[in-house]
Design a protein around this motif. Structure first.
Motif, PDB file in Angstrom:
ATOM      1  N   PHE A  43      18.266 -26.515   7.135  1.00  0.00           N
ATOM      2  CA  PHE A  43      18.398 -26.179   8.505  1.00  0.00           C
ATOM      3  C   PHE A  43      19.754 -26.612   8.837  1.00  0.00           C
ATOM      4  N   HIS A  61       8.769 -33.346   6.528  1.00  0.00           N
ATOM      5  CA  HIS A  61       9.932 -33.932   5.858  1.00  0.00           C
ATOM      6  C   HIS A  61      10.559 -33.568   4.759  1.00  0.00           C
ATOM      7  N   LEU A  62      11.827 -33.733   4.605  1.00  0.00           N
ATOM      8  CA  LEU A  62      12.556 -33.048   3.655  1.00  0.00           C
ATOM      9  C   LEU A  62      12.035 -33.265   2.097  1.00  0.00           C
ATOM     10  N   ARG A  80      18.281 -26.859  13.105  1.00  0.00           N
ATOM     11  CA  ARG A  80      17.042 -27.535  13.833  1.00  0.00           C
ATOM     12  C   ARG A  80      17.353 -28.041  14.927  1.00  0.00           C
ATOM     13  N   ALA A 139      15.610 -43.151  15.930  1.00  0.00           N
ATOM     14  CA  ALA A 139      15.464 -42.041  16.817  1.00  0.00           C
ATOM     15  C   ALA A 139      15.846 -42.746  18.210  1.00  0.00           C
ATOM     16  N   CYS A 180      23.307 -32.033   6.834  1.00  0.00           N
ATOM     17  CA  CYS A 180      23.062 -33.158   7.685  1.00  0.00           C
ATOM     18  C   CYS A 180      22.955 -34.214   6.546  1.00  0.00           C
ATOM     19  N   ASN A 207      15.170 -42.782   7.589  1.00  0.00           N
ATOM     20  CA  ASN A 207      14.363 -41.779   7.074  1.00  0.00           C
ATOM     21  C   ASN A 207      13.596 -42.589   5.944  1.00  0.00           C
ATOM     22  N   ALA A 235      13.628 -24.231   3.628  1.00  0.00           N
ATOM     23  CA  ALA A 235      14.973 -23.583   4.286  1.00  0.00           C
ATOM     24  C   ALA A 235      15.491 -24.990   4.276  1.00  0.00           C
ATOM     25  N   TYR A 291       9.857 -38.451  21.571  1.00  0.00           N
ATOM     26  CA  TYR A 291       9.503 -39.527  20.575  1.00  0.00           C
ATOM     27  C   TYR A 291      10.340 -40.696  20.508  1.00  0.00           C
ATOM     28  N   ARG A 299      21.272 -38.129   5.928  1.00  0.00           N
ATOM     29  CA  ARG A 299      20.467 -39.380   6.327  1.00  0.00           C
ATOM     30  C   ARG A 299      20.456 -40.297   5.363  1.00  0.00           C
ATOM     31  N   ASP A 304      18.834 -32.142  15.650  1.00  0.00           N
ATOM     32  CA  ASP A 304      19.363 -32.888  14.360  1.00  0.00           C
ATOM     33  C   ASP A 304      20.536 -33.525  14.400  1.00  0.00           C
TER      34      ASP A 304
END
Ligand code: UFG
Length: 349
Positions: free
Chosen positions: A222, A203-204, A295, A126, A233, A184, A220, A150, A235, A298
């Motif tokens: 996103f 978290h997914l 979201r 991040a 997305c 992740n 959902a 964050y 990751r 992201d």
């Protein structure tokens, strides 16, 4: 060695404690239990042969940290304790700066007073913010430009560690610092003792498994209009046991002098749709998936170039596919339908 593990009752910290105990080290765990689980530590304690100590405390209590470092003759600090929800950090930035930066400064000042000179820090991808496609896969040289409080707190603490290290070099008391930038993190320990138990879970992979278990009414996706092959997305999902292996290697190999940062990821990107397909394959359960708007915050694509960790730490991932990651979570969540509360309940009965 005697290792102080802050946040050692949390998801990643507890896996690190488990690994350090297996390596024969003594683990001194500090956790304020605001997000961590006492049961995680209790379970590890059962097999620790007296090499596990637990203290309920904030790392911001510098006097207590100094005392613990001196009493236990601490060799290395592994600093996991942090608040780590991107969305929450946008809503409560002061809390994030206080916890992740100010309390960390107290911990470092305690290291100074107790002459502890080895520090391993949990940083994050991040800190890179939303890197352009030209930076993917991400190396450690990618510009760091966080887009959330964050990520900013993690970058701030990296900079503080660099300044601390410089000051200690000038004072002729050099320190060794490793900063691990996680991608992740997912999965659970494959012996089935530890897992991920967050409230709320965002978290997914655990969200999808909760959907498979019928604990939530579907889930959902996103954003389906990202500039990626399937519109969702991408990751890099690194297994938590591979991540803690990188910590052990960094701890063993870090050198006095300038802090060294390492990207820790599998080095492969998977889309949200690919993750959901893996969850459905592993669980053999179909659950409703809604398509929702993006979201905020992201980035479209994030995955690591982990060559530096491979070369300098001789680290490599042992889990290189989504199924193994998902299977470990599925196993943990089936055995622990209420997370660590399931452990507490079975201990009482
Ligand atoms: N996602 C969904 N539905 C969900 C949950 C997540 O579609 O119910 C998507 C997200 O939009 C994202 C992907 O799945 O595209 C992964 O989301 P996670 O919440 O699992 O993880 P993040 O990528 O948001 O977060 C991770 C770390 C953070 C770190 C961040 C940096 O958990 O600590 O990467 O981008 F800050």
């Amino acid at each position: 060695m005697n290792i102080l593990i802050t946040g050692g009752a949390g998801y990643i910290g507890s896996h690190a404690v488990q690994r350090l105990l297996r390596e024969g080290h003594t683990a001194i765990v500090v956790d304020d239990l605001s997000r961590g689980h006492r049961e995680a530590v209790n379970q590890l304690d059962a097999h620790a042969d007296g090499r596990l100590y637990f203290y309920e405390s904030s790392v911001g209590d510098g006097t207590r940290m100094e005392r613990l470092m001196l009493d236990h003759d601490i060799d290395t600090v592994m600093h996991f304790a942090a608040l780590a929800y991107v969305g929450e950090s946008v809503e409560q930035p002061l809390r994030y700066y206080h916890n992740n930066v100010s309390c960390g400064i107290e911990l470092l000042a305690a290291c100074d007073r107790a002459a502890v000179s080895r520090f391993v820090f949990s940083s994050s991808c991040a800190t890179y913010g939303e890197p352009g496609d030209e930076h993917i896969p991400l190396t450690e040289e990618c510009p760091q430009s966080p887009v959330s409080p964050y990520g900013q707190t993690k970058l701030d603490f990296e900079r503080i560690l660099a300044a601390w290290s410089t000051s200690r070099q000038i004072a002729n008391e050099p320190v060794a610092v490793a900063m691990l930038r996680y991608f992740n993190v997912a999965g659970a320990d494959r012996s089935g003792t530890l897992g991920e138990d967050h409230a709320p879970e965002t978290h997914l992979i655990p969200v999808a498994i909760e959907a498979a278990l019928g604990k939530r009414d579907g889930m959902a996706v996103f954003g389906t209009d990202y500039p990626t092959p399937d519109g969702t997305c991408i990751r890099d999902y690194v297994h938590v046991e591979d991540l803690v292996d990188a910590h052990v290697r960094a701890m063993d190999r870090m050198q006095l002098g300038t802090p060294r940062a390492y990207n820790i990821g599998m080095g492969r990107g998977f889309s949200v749709r690919e993750v959901l397909a893996a969850v459905k394959r592993v669980t053999n359960v179909s659950f409703p998936v809604r398509e929702e708007p993006r979201r905020a915050g992201d980035p479209a694509r994030l995955f690591a170039c982990a060559d530096r960790a491979r070369n300098e730490l001789e680290w490599n991932t042992t889990v290189n596919d989504l199924e193994t990651v998902v299977e470990s979570v599925w196993h943990w969540m089936q055995q622990h339908p209420d997370g660590y509360a399931s452990v507490a309940a079975s201990t009482k009965s």
